[in-house]
Write an enzyme that holds these catalytic residues in place. Structure first.
Site, PDB file in Angstrom:
ATOM      1  N   GLU A  77       0.823  -1.211   0.000  1.00 33.19           N
ATOM      2  CA  GLU A  77       0.000   0.000   0.000  1.00 33.19           C
ATOM      3  C   GLU A  77       0.858   1.262   0.000  1.00 33.19           C
ATOM      4  O   GLU A  77       0.479   2.277  -0.594  1.00 33.19           O
ATOM      5  CB  GLU A  77      -0.958  -0.007   1.202  1.00 33.19           C
ATOM      6  CG  GLU A  77      -1.948  -1.173   1.228  1.00 33.19           C
ATOM      7  CD  GLU A  77      -2.800  -1.287  -0.035  1.00 33.19           C
ATOM      8  OE1 GLU A  77      -3.017  -0.262  -0.718  1.00 33.19           O
ATOM      9  OE2 GLU A  77      -3.244  -2.397  -0.354  1.00 33.19           O
ATOM     10  N   HIS A 104       1.610   2.362  -3.485  1.00 36.91           N
ATOM     11  CA  HIS A 104       0.575   3.213  -4.078  1.00 36.91           C
ATOM     12  C   HIS A 104       0.735   4.657  -3.597  1.00 36.91           C
ATOM     13  O   HIS A 104       0.617   5.609  -4.375  1.00 36.91           O
ATOM     14  CB  HIS A 104      -0.814   2.718  -3.665  1.00 36.91           C
ATOM     15  CG  HIS A 104      -1.276   1.496  -4.392  1.00 36.91           C
ATOM     16  ND1 HIS A 104      -1.215   1.380  -5.758  1.00 36.91           N
ATOM     17  CD2 HIS A 104      -1.850   0.346  -3.939  1.00 36.91           C
ATOM     18  CE1 HIS A 104      -1.721   0.203  -6.123  1.00 36.91           C
ATOM     19  NE2 HIS A 104      -2.108  -0.433  -5.040  1.00 36.91           N
TER      20      HIS A 104
END
Length: 704
Positions: free
Chosen positions: A487, A490
């Site tokens: 994550e 991202h």
């Protein structure tokens, strides 16, 4: 997982990446450096202490969610939405009256930004805020903005203002590459929305798009809705594994890791039992997408969705031989532990592959967790990002009302020479009614404003980690640690895409490229040279032994072919659902034949897994993107970072060639720029297969 926005065109591009700086240096020079704040604190310590709760501030001003003043109360969404719609009208008039030129694209992007600043924020709040009133207000804002976006995508006057620009060759040739690309993307959105149709058909296209938004929202909620069964229908000795509610047992998931075969079987059959309403919703969603695709000139929704992606068509891979070997291993282990019933069923692979890994490599998660405190992992990310990209993460105290839960942490992302790049809100901990998914949400995209300031990007990372206890901080399993790195990949994509236009910032890129930065971070998370920088026992300070990391990496190849073939099955099912209509059979019959043909395990009667396939909403006709992104990430890792995961020159090239461009550049050009060659489909397939064979042990020993 990238949480994909529902809007196209003037809303958040569901599949778009940050545009290339047409002169990266010149844009960077035009952005004023942000000064460092003295209120920032070290990131590791911030995550290994309990939250202090809301600061006692009886007279302080309540700033509202994410610092937006209107959002101090649910009613603020209506105010923000109306302001965005009012500004939209003014910008539409301005776009239509401005002579064609670069200013046209700037106005279009400002229009996109004004809508996205409400829609993106509302998309997050509607699923994550603990208060129902906020969630409902956000849902209404999403619907209102979404309807406006679809109307704009079929607004003939607006379309003609852009067409005048793109039809003038001299003007087009004068545009820098980024501006030209963004103009073409806006035009593409007009075209796939049916701008070329007559008035009646354009209205039909708008109505279909709005219907698809509503069906998508309904289907997505239904994918997580629990099923219940009367208590007496379940054997008494397994009831304690589930939640009781009066005379019923509530099943809210697959319980895939439960050691009892009967628990997994019961959860699978009950949780996946068909719901008539959800089935009808899926059928209407697929049918509406097909009608829309045909209306605007595509033979199928899949053809429409794959425009502008890396591969142009899905990359598929056949691992049946390897998969059969994996299933044979699982069958052998099941026979050893449960002799009466050794047939491998769909609820078996996750559990038994874990048992095989643990037995063969001694990787019991509890042995690893003490080395992976959340604070240590965050400090590890900080070290990696600093050495690769010159970036540091600092904890910052949020203002009153700025966050939706007291345990949300706010991070400032700071570059060593460029200053403050943006903010990451970390919603990491489990709580009631919070979705059980790990996601990245864009709250506000970055863009260069008219006054020369840069609009800083704001994102949320949402995980579901256990809270700390009295005796220990939050401890992560190896899988949780890998998800955290994923994550954060991202988030860095969002922070480092310093693009001129919001419409193509950060993760607003083709879907099969959007997962590349996050999957690449998984390779760093599994490299001992990286892990050794931060993995320390939270009590003794002892570093994680090297052989434990080696065993963990090697163990991931156990049953990896079956895992990858499962992804192929999902991608194939997605393509069939979005292929030629009317479908030749019911969605359940198609599931049955596709599962048995492309995965190899038997379909279980009276189950409908497709009704839990939430990716059909955000990744409709694009689920294959995970395979494509993994192939690209694998190639980048092996060719650029395998020899030295802290190589600053490679890190800077990675930023320059891949993170900085966004939807302003063709994704394949970014891949070519990073790899310094043009990969073929066979190269992508080979990269996926070679990951199954890669001997992590060999290169780990070489790195000593």
């Amino acid at each position: 997982m990238l949480c994909v926005g529902r809007l196209r065109g003037f809303g958040a591009r569901a599949a778009a990446l940050p545009p290339r700086w047409a002169g990266q240096g010149s844009l960077q020079a035009g952005i004023r450096a942000r000064r460092v704040s003295t209120s920032w604190s070290p990131v590791g310590a911030a995550f290994n202490v309990k939250p202090q709760g809301s600061r006692l501030d009886l007279f302080g001003e309540r700033r509202g969610l994410f610092g937006v003043p209107e959002l101090s109360a649910p009613e603020g969404f209506h105010i923000a939405q109306e302001e965005a719609l009012r500004k939209t009208e003014l910008l539409v008039d301005r776009a239509c009256s401005t002579p064609p030129g670069p200013q046209t694209v700037l106005i279009f992007d400002e229009l996109s930004d004004s809508l996205c600043r409400v829609a993106d924020l509302a998309d997050f709040v509607k699923i994550a805020h603990p208060e129902p009133a906020f969630r409902e207000a956000a849902e209404e804002a999403c619907r209102s903005i979404g309807t406006m976006v679809e109307k704009l995508n079929t607004n003939v006057d607006l379309y003609q203002s852009l067409q005048k620009l793109l039809a003038d060759k001299k003007l087009v040739d004068s545009l820098d590459p980024e501006t030209r690309r963004v103009a073409e993307l806006f035009m593409f959105d007009f075209e796939i929305s049916g701008i070329h149709l007559d008035k009646e058909k354009r209205k039909r296209a708008v109505d279909l798009n709005v219907k698809i938004l509503d069906l998508s929202s309904t289907f997505l909620m239904g994918t997580n809705f629990p099923n219940k069964i009367e208590k007496h229908l379940l054997p008494e000795h397994i009831r304690h594994n589930f939640t009781s509610a009066g005379d019923h047992i509530i099943i809210d998931g697959l319980h895939a890791e439960a050691p009892d075969d009967l628990v997994r079987e019961a959860a699978y059959k009950i949780f996946l039992y068909p719901n008539a309403g959800q089935l009808k919703c899926l059928e209407e969603l697929l049918s509406s997408r097909d009608l829309l695709a045909k209306l605007v000139g595509y033979s199928t929704f899949s053809h429409r969705a794959l425009q502008g992606t890396i591969a142009k068509s899905p990359v598929m891979i056949n691992l049946f031989r390897r998969t059969r070997k994996d299933f044979a291993m699982i069958r052998e282990m099941k026979m050893k532990l449960n002799p009466p019933n050794s047939e491998v069923m769909p609820w078996d692979p996750p559990y038994y592959s874990g048992v095989i890994r643990a037995e063969r490599y001694n990787i019991e998660p509890s042995l690893y967790c003490p080395f992976f405190s959340l604070g240590a992992c965050m400090e590890g990310l900080n070290i990696l990002l600093n050495r690769l990209l010159g970036i540091s993460l600092y904890a910052e105290q949020p203002a009153k009302g700025e966050v939706w839960s007291e345990d949300v942490r706010k991070l400032a992302v700071v570059h060593e020479s460029e200053g403050l790049l943006g903010y990451i809100y970390c919603d990491f901990f489990q709580r009631a009614d919070k979705p059980h998914q790990d996601c990245h949400f864009t709250i506000r995209g970055g863009r260069l404003k008219e006054d020369g300031d840069y609009q800083l990007p704001v994102v949320v990372l949402m995980l579901n980690l256990p809270r700390s206890s009295r005796s220990s901080p939050t401890l992560l399993t190896p899988g949780m640690m890998e998800n955290l790195f994923h994550e954060m990949g991202h988030a860095m994509h969002s922070m480092l895409g310093r693009t001129r236009y919001q419409h193509v910032t950060g993760t607003r890129c083709p879907t099969d490229f959007a997962e590349v930065p996050s999957i690449l971070m998984e390779y760093f998370a599994n490299d001992y040279r990286v892990v050794n920088q931060f993995a320390r026992h939270y009590q003794t300070g002892q570093p994680l032994p090297k052989n434990m990391v080696s065993r963990l990496c090697e163990s991931k190849k156990v049953c990896a072919a079956a895992d990858m073939q499962l992804q192929v099955f999902y991608a194939t099912l997605d393509q069939i659902y979005h292929g030629k209509h009317p479908l030749r059979n019911s969605t359940t019959d198609i599931l049955k034949e596709t599962q048995e043909k492309f995965y190899g395990l038997p379909y279980v009667p009276n189950t409908a897994w497709q009704l839990r396939f939430s990716h059909l909403v955000g990744y409709g006709a694009k689920y294959y993107s995970y395979l494509m992104s993994r192939a690209v990430a694998s190639m980048v890792w092996k060719e650029c970072f395998l020899q030295d995961p802290f190589n600053r020159a490679a890190g800077e090239r990675y930023r320059r060639e891949m993170l900085a461009h966004g939807g302003g550049r063709e994704p394949m050009l970014m891949v070519e720029g990073m790899l310094q060659k043009c990969p073929s489909v066979d190269d992508f397939v080979s990269a996926l297969v070679s990951d199954l064979d890669l001997d992590f042990e060999a290169f780990l020993m070489d790195s000593e």
